[in-house]
Design an enzyme around this catalytic site. Sequence first.
Site, PDB file in Angstrom:
ATOM      1  N   HIS A 222       0.855  -1.195   0.000  1.00  5.16           N
ATOM      2  CA  HIS A 222       0.000   0.000   0.000  1.00  5.16           C
ATOM      3  C   HIS A 222       0.889   1.242   0.000  1.00  5.16           C
ATOM      4  O   HIS A 222       1.789   1.380   0.839  1.00  5.16           O
ATOM      5  CB  HIS A 222      -0.939   0.011   1.215  1.00  5.16           C
ATOM      6  CG  HIS A 222      -2.052   0.973   1.037  1.00  5.16           C
ATOM      7  ND1 HIS A 222      -3.254   0.640   0.433  1.00  5.16           N
ATOM      8  CD2 HIS A 222      -2.134   2.289   1.317  1.00  5.16           C
ATOM      9  CE1 HIS A 222      -4.036   1.709   0.392  1.00  5.16           C
ATOM     10  NE2 HIS A 222      -3.378   2.724   0.913  1.00  5.16           N
ATOM     11  N   ALA A 223       0.636   2.158  -0.959  1.00  2.25           N
ATOM     12  CA  ALA A 223       1.519   3.321  -1.139  1.00  2.25           C
ATOM     13  C   ALA A 223       1.587   4.190   0.105  1.00  2.25           C
ATOM     14  O   ALA A 223       0.598   4.323   0.836  1.00  2.25           O
ATOM     15  CB  ALA A 223       1.025   4.166  -2.311  1.00  2.25           C
TER      16      ALA A 223
ATOM     17  N   HIS B  27      -0.499  11.678  -6.175  1.00  5.83           N
ATOM     18  CA  HIS B  27      -1.022  11.747  -4.803  1.00  5.83           C
ATOM     19  C   HIS B  27       0.113  11.657  -3.785  1.00  5.83           C
ATOM     20  O   HIS B  27       0.253  12.504  -2.897  1.00  5.83           O
ATOM     21  CB  HIS B  27      -2.015  10.598  -4.570  1.00  5.83           C
ATOM     22  CG  HIS B  27      -2.507  10.545  -3.166  1.00  5.83           C
ATOM     23  ND1 HIS B  27      -3.624  11.230  -2.735  1.00  5.83           N
ATOM     24  CD2 HIS B  27      -2.016   9.916  -2.068  1.00  5.83           C
ATOM     25  CE1 HIS B  27      -3.800  11.016  -1.453  1.00  5.83           C
ATOM     26  NE2 HIS B  27      -2.837  10.215  -1.017  1.00  5.83           N
ATOM     27  N   GLU B  28       0.983  10.658  -3.964  1.00  9.70           N
ATOM     28  CA  GLU B  28       2.082  10.458  -2.994  1.00  9.70           C
ATOM     29  C   GLU B  28       3.080  11.608  -3.088  1.00  9.70           C
ATOM     30  O   GLU B  28       3.588  12.093  -2.076  1.00  9.70           O
ATOM     31  CB  GLU B  28       2.793   9.132  -3.272  1.00  9.70           C
ATOM     32  CG  GLU B  28       1.916   7.899  -3.094  1.00  9.70           C
ATOM     33  CD  GLU B  28       1.229   7.832  -1.742  1.00  9.70           C
ATOM     34  OE1 GLU B  28       0.089   7.344  -1.680  1.00  9.70           O
ATOM     35  OE2 GLU B  28       1.816   8.300  -0.745  1.00  9.70           O
TER      36      GLU B  28
ATOM     37  N   HIS C 160       2.173  14.539  -1.036  1.00  9.29           N
ATOM     38  CA  HIS C 160       2.606  14.476   0.370  1.00  9.29           C
ATOM     39  C   HIS C 160       4.050  14.956   0.479  1.00  9.29           C
ATOM     40  O   HIS C 160       4.371  15.755   1.373  1.00  9.29           O
ATOM     41  CB  HIS C 160       2.529  13.028   0.887  1.00  9.29           C
ATOM     42  CG  HIS C 160       1.142  12.516   1.108  1.00  9.29           C
ATOM     43  ND1 HIS C 160       0.177  13.196   1.810  1.00  9.29           N
ATOM     44  CD2 HIS C 160       0.551  11.348   0.723  1.00  9.29           C
ATOM     45  CE1 HIS C 160      -0.939  12.492   1.863  1.00  9.29           C
ATOM     46  NE2 HIS C 160      -0.740  11.369   1.205  1.00  9.29           N
TER      47      HIS C 160
ATOM     48  N   GLU D  15      -3.996  15.075   2.030  1.00  8.02           N
ATOM     49  CA  GLU D  15      -4.424  14.107   0.999  1.00  8.02           C
ATOM     50  C   GLU D  15      -4.821  14.797  -0.296  1.00  8.02           C
ATOM     51  O   GLU D  15      -4.935  14.147  -1.330  1.00  8.02           O
ATOM     52  CB  GLU D  15      -5.606  13.284   1.528  1.00  8.02           C
ATOM     53  CG  GLU D  15      -5.315  12.462   2.787  1.00  8.02           C
ATOM     54  CD  GLU D  15      -4.120  11.547   2.634  1.00  8.02           C
ATOM     55  OE1 GLU D  15      -3.465  11.268   3.647  1.00  8.02           O
ATOM     56  OE2 GLU D  15      -3.822  11.125   1.498  1.00  8.02           O
TER      57      GLU D  15
ATOM     58  N   HIS E 122      -6.829   0.361   5.630  1.00 11.95           N
ATOM     59  CA  HIS E 122      -6.789   1.403   6.644  1.00 11.95           C
ATOM     60  C   HIS E 122      -7.324   0.950   7.997  1.00 11.95           C
ATOM     61  O   HIS E 122      -7.039   1.576   9.029  1.00 11.95           O
ATOM     62  CB  HIS E 122      -7.546   2.627   6.139  1.00 11.95           C
ATOM     63  CG  HIS E 122      -6.911   3.237   4.930  1.00 11.95           C
ATOM     64  ND1 HIS E 122      -6.919   2.598   3.701  1.00 11.95           N
ATOM     65  CD2 HIS E 122      -6.214   4.370   4.744  1.00 11.95           C
ATOM     66  CE1 HIS E 122      -6.259   3.330   2.826  1.00 11.95           C
ATOM     67  NE2 HIS E 122      -5.819   4.409   3.422  1.00 11.95           N
TER      68      HIS E 122
ATOM     69  N   TYR F 231      -9.848  11.369   3.488  1.00 13.72           N
ATOM     70  CA  TYR F 231      -9.988  11.241   2.038  1.00 13.72           C
ATOM     71  C   TYR F 231     -11.321  11.817   1.571  1.00 13.72           C
ATOM     72  O   TYR F 231     -11.415  12.413   0.505  1.00 13.72           O
ATOM     73  CB  TYR F 231      -9.882   9.765   1.624  1.00 13.72           C
ATOM     74  CG  TYR F 231      -8.571   9.144   2.024  1.00 13.72           C
ATOM     75  CD1 TYR F 231      -8.495   8.250   3.089  1.00 13.72           C
ATOM     76  CD2 TYR F 231      -7.383   9.488   1.379  1.00 13.72           C
ATOM     77  CE1 TYR F 231      -7.272   7.698   3.480  1.00 13.72           C
ATOM     78  CE2 TYR F 231      -6.166   8.945   1.768  1.00 13.72           C
ATOM     79  CZ  TYR F 231      -6.122   8.060   2.819  1.00 13.72           C
ATOM     80  OH  TYR F 231      -4.910   7.526   3.216  1.00 13.72           O
TER      81      TYR F 231
HETATM   82  O1  KAW Z   1      -4.518   5.189   1.069  1.00 16.67           O
HETATM   83  C1  KAW Z   1      -4.423   5.912   0.095  1.00 16.67           C
HETATM   84  C2  KAW Z   1      -3.062   6.388  -0.391  1.00 16.67           C
HETATM   85  C3  KAW Z   1      -2.027   6.149   0.683  1.00 16.67           C
HETATM   86  C4  KAW Z   1      -1.664   7.443   1.489  1.00 16.67           C
HETATM   87  O2  KAW Z   1      -0.842   8.273   0.687  1.00 16.67           O
HETATM   88  O3  KAW Z   1      -2.823   8.188   1.809  1.00 16.67           O
HETATM   89  C5  KAW Z   1      -0.908   7.049   2.790  1.00 16.67           C
HETATM   90  C6  KAW Z   1      -1.714   6.121   3.689  1.00 16.67           C
HETATM   91  C7  KAW Z   1      -0.884   5.770   4.874  1.00 16.67           C
HETATM   92  C8  KAW Z   1      -1.029   6.476   6.077  1.00 16.67           C
HETATM   93  C9  KAW Z   1      -0.242   6.145   7.187  1.00 16.67           C
HETATM   94  C10 KAW Z   1       0.690   5.094   7.093  1.00 16.67           C
HETATM   95  C11 KAW Z   1       0.826   4.398   5.893  1.00 16.67           C
HETATM   96  C12 KAW Z   1       0.054   4.738   4.780  1.00 16.67           C
HETATM   97  N1  KAW Z   1      -0.659   8.300   3.528  1.00 16.67           N
HETATM   98  C13 KAW Z   1       0.601   8.796   3.593  1.00 16.67           C
HETATM   99  O4  KAW Z   1       1.586   8.243   3.106  1.00 16.67           O
HETATM  100  C14 KAW Z   1       0.741  10.061   4.338  1.00 16.67           C
HETATM  101  C15 KAW Z   1       2.009  10.557   4.646  1.00 16.67           C
HETATM  102  C16 KAW Z   1       2.137  11.736   5.346  1.00 16.67           C
HETATM  103  C17 KAW Z   1       1.021  12.449   5.761  1.00 16.67           C
HETATM  104  C18 KAW Z   1      -0.230  11.959   5.462  1.00 16.67           C
HETATM  105  C19 KAW Z   1      -0.367  10.761   4.765  1.00 16.67           C
HETATM  106  N2  KAW Z   1      -5.516   6.287  -0.622  1.00 16.67           N
HETATM  107  C20 KAW Z   1      -6.838   5.898  -0.176  1.00 16.67           C
HETATM  108  C21 KAW Z   1      -7.898   6.803  -0.819  1.00 16.67           C
HETATM  109  C22 KAW Z   1      -7.800   6.771  -2.307  1.00 16.67           C
HETATM  110  C23 KAW Z   1      -8.228   5.785  -3.102  1.00 16.67           C
HETATM  111  N3  KAW Z   1      -7.986   6.121  -4.413  1.00 16.67           N
HETATM  112  C24 KAW Z   1      -7.356   7.298  -4.495  1.00 16.67           C
HETATM  113  C25 KAW Z   1      -6.911   8.019  -5.548  1.00 16.67           C
HETATM  114  C26 KAW Z   1      -6.250   9.197  -5.310  1.00 16.67           C
HETATM  115  C27 KAW Z   1      -6.071   9.595  -3.982  1.00 16.67           C
HETATM  116  C28 KAW Z   1      -6.524   8.867  -2.873  1.00 16.67           C
HETATM  117  C29 KAW Z   1      -7.178   7.711  -3.167  1.00 16.67           C
HETATM  118  C30 KAW Z   1      -7.099   4.416  -0.532  1.00 16.67           C
HETATM  119  O5  KAW Z   1      -6.227   3.824  -1.206  1.00 16.67           O
HETATM  120  O6  KAW Z   1      -8.127   3.936  -0.118  1.00 16.67           O
HETATM  121 ZN    ZN Z   2      -2.327  10.076   0.925  1.00  9.64          ZN
END
Ligand code: KAW
Ligand code: ZN
Length: 511
Positions: free
Chosen positions: A239-240, A269-270, A273, A297, A399, A409
Amino acid sequence: MFRMISDIGTDAMKDEAKLARMNTLQSDIEGIYAKATVSFSDGQTLALEPGLTQLMASSRNYTKLQEAWIGWRDNTGKLMRDKYADFVTLSNEGVSSLGYHDTGEYWRSWYESPTFEPDLQKLLEELKPLYSNLHTYVREKLMDLYGRDKFPTSGQIPAHLLGNMWAQQWNNIYDLVIPYPDKTSVDVTPELKNQSYTPLRMFRTAEEFFKSLGLLPMPDRFWNKSIIVKPTDRKMVCHASAEDFYNQKDFRIKMCTDINMEDLVTIHHEMGHIQYFMQYKDQPVPFRDGANPGFHEAVGDTLALSVATPKHLQTIGLLNSVENDEGSDINYLLSMALEKIAFLPFGYLIDQWRWSVFSGETPKDKFNDKWWELRCKYQGVSPPVERTSTDFDPGAKYHIPSNTPYIRYFVSFVVQFQFHKALCEAAGQTGPLHKCDIYRSKEAGTKLGDMLRLGSSKPWPYAMEALTGQPNMSAKALMDYFAPLTAWLEKQNAGKQVGWQDACSNQRHAP
Ligand SMILES: O=C(CCC(O)(O)[C@H](Cc1ccccc1)NC(=O)c1ccccc1)N[C@@H](Cc1c[nH]c2ccccc12)C(=O)O
Ligand SMILES: [Zn+2]
């Protein structure tokens, strides 16, 4: 700053033994998710990425999709339920010494708003008609393909038919619902493969967009230290994620990049961040955070709204011809709706479920009932097979086992259109919002960078006003963006039964 320094979450747990137990439960639960695979009756064994993700995206075989859907849940959520219940109890105890009733209240405190929950409910209500129209249009197309007898009489769509393991985005069934098949289709995945794009080239393409706005390039250490392809020598949670090492120079992405449009969007998206990390790196440490978690996000997604336009894809050579007619316009807007509108109820309901668990409203034996109550009511999706209280379907979504909050999100998918509108104005773009591309606009980049550099040093309404000229979350920009599609969908759905009943029925339509 003192409030932020003292906000140490569950680490405030006084009892060392309980803190250790909570962390052991958390890592056990994450381990179950990280190791999970599905073995099919034909002998094939697949992990979530890339195998199951690709299967859910491309298979049109009802039974195969159902086997993947059930198998994933049997090998993830089902194995976590009791541990998760124990984790919830300890997590609540951990934050109680900070003065919070439960973990949900603690998580909501990051938005610093006494009206946060009603504000969210109001946004979802404003967006419900658009979602209902999209849902109805897609349901009709899927009924034609799979047969009406696969669909419950209460109007929901079986959750395994929407191109995604959690039905959270429907972009992968675009080919089944495309309004004008003979017009420009915006799916550039084949073109990415034709031009033998590599993960690195996809990352460089994203970086180039940020640089075109005058924003910061990725530092050398980023390119040396990030993991952008699935490692072959060890298991890794694919998971990214983006990592800030809080040393003002080390920022990295971890991602198992697949060569497709969905991952090109995820890379933006990444990288959003990372851009935020770098813009606020000179703030005092407690202020090195997003104005609120939804802002963090929204950064990359806002830029991806420009990148995804046919005009921009043509500019970077991923689309050769762009037709400017109503049919192509609707095709594009529908493809964006399958990613953005489809997501809204899902983005909303995950933490509605979790907050109800943390608050004690939903006890362990009701975990799965509550989950499907929300999925049937808000998202209008039904389980392909009967679910019991020994299942734990929330645990099948990253999550939940990783204990990563999710309402961020939903907030992001609303505010990113407000950000996009503001940046388009700064870039001097007139015309419809969905055609705007801020590429190479230094004015837009300056406006965004100025807001990002604030970090969490000001309350988020201040940051919102700095960027958009007003302090509130609002669904208006999103509704303006999709306005041409709304009208088209209403016409398409005329005479159809729009929407669904709150509760899923287990009775199916006659064939
Ligand atoms: O989970 C993510 C992307 C991962 C993240 O970049 O949000 C990541 C999640 C994460 C949080 C904590 C620990 C490990 C992974 N968040 C971050 O890397 C992050 C880093 C610093 C600050 C805030 C978030 N997206 C969600 C929502 C989503 C789905 N499709 C999308 C398309 C575009 C953008 C978001 C989404 C998902 O996959 O359900
Ligand atoms: Zn994110």
